[in-house]
Design an enzyme around this catalytic site. Structure first.
Site, PDB file in Angstrom:
ATOM      1  N   ARG A  43       0.744  -1.266  -0.050  1.00 46.52           N
ATOM      2  CA  ARG A  43      -0.045   0.106  -0.086  1.00 46.52           C
ATOM      3  C   ARG A  43       0.821   1.457   0.079  1.00 46.52           C
ATOM      4  O   ARG A  43       0.195   2.290   0.053  1.00 46.52           O
ATOM      5  CB  ARG A  43      -1.131  -0.099   1.219  1.00 46.52           C
ATOM      6  N   ASP A  44       2.263   1.062  -0.146  1.00 43.89           N
ATOM      7  CA  ASP A  44       2.942   2.517  -0.023  1.00 43.89           C
ATOM      8  C   ASP A  44       4.050   2.304  -1.166  1.00 43.89           C
ATOM      9  O   ASP A  44       5.215   2.738  -0.459  1.00 43.89           O
ATOM     10  CB  ASP A  44       3.408   2.857   1.259  1.00 43.89           C
TER      11      ASP A  44
END
Length: 75
Positions: A43-44
């Site tokens: 997610r990043d």
């Protein structure tokens, strides 16, 4: 990691050959495939979260936003 994050490394005015860039892309994609196979979402993912070791091998870092997904269809 000795060489720091990929983003800062790329911003330096260093001549980087295309084959080394492709090697990093392959290493990062391989790492992300490994996470997906283990039902983890990062997610990043960004160049700032990819670190280079002394041999300039890329490693994914910063799992602060990562999540375990119970259903593989959610990946």
């Amino acid at each position: 990691m000795e060489k720091g994050d990929l983003c800062a490394y790329l911003r330096k005015k260093i001549e980087i050959k295309d084959d080394e860039k492709l090697r990093w892309i392959n290493q990062i994609a391989s790492g992300m495939a490994h996470l997906a196979a283990n039902h983890i979402i990062h997610r990043d993912l960004a160049a700032r979260n990819c670190l280079l070791d002394s041999n300039r091998i890329a490693k994914i870092s910063d799992f602060g936003l990562s999540r375990l997904v119970e259903n593989a269809d959610q990946i």
